[in-house]
Structures are given as structure tokens and as C-alpha cells.
Scaffold this active site. Structure first.
Site, mmCIF file in Angstrom:
data_model
loop_
_atom_site.group_PDB
_atom_site.id
_atom_site.type_symbol
_atom_site.label_atom_id
_atom_site.label_comp_id
_atom_site.label_asym_id
_atom_site.label_seq_id
_atom_site.Cartn_x
_atom_site.Cartn_y
_atom_site.Cartn_z
ATOM 1 C CD GLU A 186 16.005 -1.045 5.456
ATOM 2 O OE1 GLU A 186 15.986 -1.955 4.195
ATOM 3 O OE2 GLU A 186 15.663 -0.671 5.324
ATOM 4 N NE ARG A 239 14.641 1.879 2.849
ATOM 5 C CZ ARG A 239 16.302 1.553 2.946
ATOM 6 N NH1 ARG A 239 15.447 3.722 2.148
ATOM 7 N NH2 ARG A 239 17.240 1.679 2.618
ATOM 8 C CG HIS A 259 17.279 2.133 -0.179
ATOM 9 N ND1 HIS A 259 15.815 2.274 -0.887
ATOM 10 C CD2 HIS A 259 17.928 1.334 -0.958
ATOM 11 C CE1 HIS A 259 15.008 1.149 -0.525
ATOM 12 N NE2 HIS A 259 16.458 0.027 -0.228
ATOM 13 C CG HIS A 281 20.258 -2.853 -1.016
ATOM 14 N ND1 HIS A 281 19.629 -4.236 -1.117
ATOM 15 C CD2 HIS A 281 18.639 -1.846 -1.046
ATOM 16 C CE1 HIS A 281 18.299 -4.003 -1.157
ATOM 17 N NE2 HIS A 281 17.482 -2.966 -1.035
ATOM 18 C CD GLU A 326 13.986 -4.377 -1.279
ATOM 19 O OE1 GLU A 326 15.389 -3.752 -1.182
ATOM 20 O OE2 GLU A 326 13.211 -3.500 -1.515
HETATM 21 MN MN MN Z 1 16.170 -1.878 -0.826
#
Ligand code: MN
Ligand code: MN
Length: 426
Positions: free
Chosen positions: A203, A132, A135, A137, A141
Site C-alpha cells: 500500500e 483513500r 491513486h 497501482h 485490486e
Molecule cells: Mn487501490
């Protein structure tokens, strides 16, 4: 329509009542054993909202049989259900999968389950070696490993780095804005549940390394990162998101390499939830709780992992500090959510389903299958808190409870005083 008797008969009852003996004839049998006062009570219960049931249950038209078979309480609710409390169920198996070369992802957010303002969930698969993409955000999480193995990294604002490997039953927590990575390891990559403390999280709305570099002028990349034109030409032109890559070396080798460019953090961002000793073990099952008291970094997500044996119940309770977002890992169960004024909704839950309980609403979860029912309870909160009906009734003066319930002192003393959380079936 599922019926055990002729649908035309005025006495016909949905199969769910007669099979579980929840109401109906078995109530009368029980009432007979308890005496006439109890019979009066049972009759009263069977008259609750009688207008919603009885003869009107017949359904001569079309039906989606597989869906009805999976959800016997959803379409034909117990007689005690009434009114509308809004959606409390969704399933990852209804959500569109975004399939990429190295895995896939799908999500259940406030868009799918509108009352869930506090929490959104993502289910993701990464094949062996696949990433993944790096990144960050806006939301915190929290994640639970459902299958396989992964390597995760997260950078702290002070420049210290965290790296660890996680296996089935482990979890991690990455604060909002902290840049991180997830890579599937051997032998077969991984699958995990991500939980975000924003209902509207998506996402598709994360800050990706590839996109930032692709949207920065070349001369700025040269000035900022000392990259030549030839180097810049190699950068991805579009997002990578989920993509295959070479398998990494050992965790020890990655740690050693990380330490060459700066320190490893002392902060712990992973936790072995399934391997921890249960907080509660009863003949009905087990409960494990992880919140900021035992996993200090998890300040915005509190979690319970519940195993309910067949026939057992997660006892009638509510949570004072948050709504509840559930993920069902295995088995089959049903939940009734109670809301004022006098409303109740019962629905069935299967593996890969999501359940929702509005803030402070009363609920129970019952294992209606033949296997263990396993689920996660998640709260946007720093601590796991609950009230149980049993504990409340037994902590009050008996006469006070008797005035409210018509029960004798002897009957009230049969109610367990402890918070058992999980109670074996009778
Ligand atoms: Mn994440
Ligand atoms: Mn709960």
C-alpha cells in the site's frame, strides 16, 4: 502445555485429541464397532510418525498461555501432522497499523507470509467522509466490504467513468493501472479488505495524485494543466494518502455531475456478493462464488465466501489452478494442509487471520467454535475450480477404490458422491 492427564504419564495426550475424539480412545471405540479389520487400521494410524509425539510432548518450561489457548492445534498438532510445509498462517492483528487522520491501514503480504507469491491483502478503515487518496497501482485490486458504506470511482482508458456506492458484503474490482478513489460514507465510514494479485504488493507503493503533482516542475504544471502560480501554491506538498474530507452529495448527484464532463461506463466494477443466492446450501452452511463467470471484470481474482456452521467442515479438497489466500471474518476453525511427501500441518484460525494453501495442496477447514465460521477463499485465477476427495473416490470403479483403501463396496458407498463443499458435523 494443555493436558487432561498428568504430563508425566506415558499415556497423556494433548487435550485436543481427547476433546474432539479425533484419534486415540474414541478411534478404538469406533474400531470396536466396525470389527477387527478396522482395529488393525486404527492401530496403524496411531503409529504414524510415533516418534514425533508420545512422552516427548511434556513442556515444563515457560509458555505464552493466551497464544496457546487461541491456537491449540498449532503448538500441539494432531498426531497425523508431520514435517514442515512452511508458513500457512498470519494475522492482521500482528501487522503494524499505519494510522492517519481519516483512518488506518495494515497489510499481510509476501513479506509477512513468504509463500504467498500470488496475493497480498490490506485491511483498511476510512472514517465518515475520509478518502483513500486518488491513486493507481501495478496490481489488480479486489475488495470486500466488511463494515459500513463507501463511494468508489474508477476511470476507464476510453474516458468513461464508473461511480457506485458499496455496503457490507459488496465487492469491487479495479484493474491494474486504472485510477480510482474510495471515500467513507455515513453513518460511520467503512472498513474493507483489499486483495491484490501480487504477493509483494505494498500500500506504500501506489501512484498518488498528490505526489505526482508535487514532483512536477511548476512551469510544466502550468503548460500541462493551465494552472497559475497561485493555483500551484495551493497543491499539497506531500502525500495525502488517507485524509478527512467533506461528505459527498447523493450518488445520483455525483452521477449527474460526472455526466456533464463525459459518459458513464456500461462496465460494472462492483458486485453484491453477500446478497447473492448461495451456489451451495447444505445443513453444514453456505458457499457463494464470484469469478469472471458472474462478475466478468474480475479476470484475475476468483473468490468464495463460506459460512460453516459449528461442527461443520469445508470438505477435503484441492484447487487445480492456483494457491489459496484466506481471510477469516468470524468464528474459530482449524485447517490441515497436506503436501508430499507425507507432510501435514494443522493450524487454528480466528477472525482477522489470514490462511495460505500452496497450489494444488489438499486441505479441509473445520469449524471448531460455537459460532458460524465465516471466511473468504481467494485465488489468482479467472475461475473458481476444485476437486473434492469424496467426489473423486465415488466417481471411480469401486474395486479400484477398494484396492487402495481396503474398504468394502458397502463402506465406499457411504461416502457422498456429490461435491457438497460444506458438510454438517456428525
Ligand atoms: Mn487501490
Ligand atoms: Mn480451498
Amino acid at each position: 502445555m494443555s493436558m487432561t492427564t498428568d504430563p508425566g504419564s506415558p499415556l497423556s495426550l494433548p487435550r485436543t485429541y481427547s476433546r474432539r475424539g479425533f484419534l486415540g480412545q474414541s478411534t478404538l471405540t469406533l474400531a470396536a464397532a466396525l470389527g477387527t479389520a478396522a482395529v488393525a487400521g486404527a492401530q496403524q494410524r496411531s503409529q504414524i510418525h510415533a516418534g514425533e509425539h508420545g512422552n516427548g510432548i511434556s513442556n515444563p518450561g515457560q509458555e505464552n498461555k493466551p497464544l496457546l489457548d487461541e491456537n491449540p492445534n498449532t503448538n500441539t498438532p494432531p498426531e497425523t501432522d508431520f514435517g514442515d510445509i512452511g508458513p500457512i498462517w498470519y494475522s492482521f492483528d500482528l501487522a503494524r497499523k499505519r494510522v492517519e487522520e481519516g483512518g488506518w491501514t495494515h497489510q499481510v503480504t509476501q513479506r509477512e507470509l513468504p509463500p504467498s507469491k500470488d496475493i497480498a491483502g490490506v485491511n483498511m478503515r476510512l472514517t465518515k467522509g475520509s478518502f483513500r487518496e486518488l491513486h493507481w497501482h501495478t496490481a489488480d485490486e479486489w475488495a470486500f466490504m466488511l463494515y459500513g458504506n463507501a463511494r468508489v470511482t474508477v476511470l476507464n482508458p476510453d474516458g468513461t467513468m464508473f461511480v457506485d456506492d458499496v455496503a457490507k458484503g459488496d465487492l469491487w474490482f479495479f484493474p491494474a493501472g486504472y485510477p480510482h478513489s474510495i471515500q467513507g460514507l455515513g453513518p460511520d465510514g467503512c472498513e474493507f479488505l483489499l486483495v491484490f494479485d501480487e504477493g509483494n504488493f505494498s500500500e506504500d507503493g501506489t501512484f498518488l495524485l498528490s505526489e505526482w503533482m508535487a514532483h512536477t516542475p511548476d512551469e510544466v504544471l502550468t503548460k500541462n494543466s493551465n494552472l497559475s502560480a497561485a493555483s500551484i501554491a495551493k497543491l499539497p506538498k506531500r502525500e495525502l494518502y488517507i485524509f478527512p474530507a467533506e461528505m459527498p452529495g447523493s450518488l445520483a448527484a455525483d452521477r449527474e455531475e460526472i455526466e456533464k464532463s463525459g459518459p458513464i461506463t456500461q462496465q460494472q466494477y462492483t458486485f453484491k456478493m453477500e446478497a447473492m443466492k448461495p451456489n451451495k446450501t447444505t445443513p453444514g452452511g453456505e458457499v457463494r462464488v464470484v469469478d469472471s463467470s458472474n462478475f466478468p471484470v474480475s479476470k484475475s481474482i476468483a473468490a468464495g465466501l463460506v459460512v460453516l456452521k459449528p461442527g461443520a467442515i469445508r470438505e477435503m479438497h484441492w484447487h487445480p489452478n492456483a494457491s489459496e489466500w484466506q481471510f477469516y471474518l468470524a468464528g474459530k476453525g482449524r485447517m490441515t494442509v497436506f503436501m508430499p511427501p507425507g507432510r501435514a500441518r494443522t493450524m487454528d484460525f480466528n477472525a482477522n487471520d489470514v490462511g495460505y494453501v500452496p497450489p494444488v495442496a489438499g486441505h479441509y477447514i473445520e469449524n471448531t467454535g460455537t459460532e458460524d465460521l465465516v471466511f473468504l477463499e481467494l485465488f489468482k485465477a479467472d475461475s473458481f475450480q476444485e476437486f473434492t476427495l469424496n467426489n473423486w473416490l465415488r466417481r471411480l470403479p469401486i474395486q479400484m477404490v477398494s484396492s487402495h483403501t481396503n474398504l468394502s463396496a458397502e463402506e465406499i458407498r457411504r461416502i457422498p458422491v456429490e461435491k457438497n463443499d460444506v458438510i454438517a458435523g456428525k
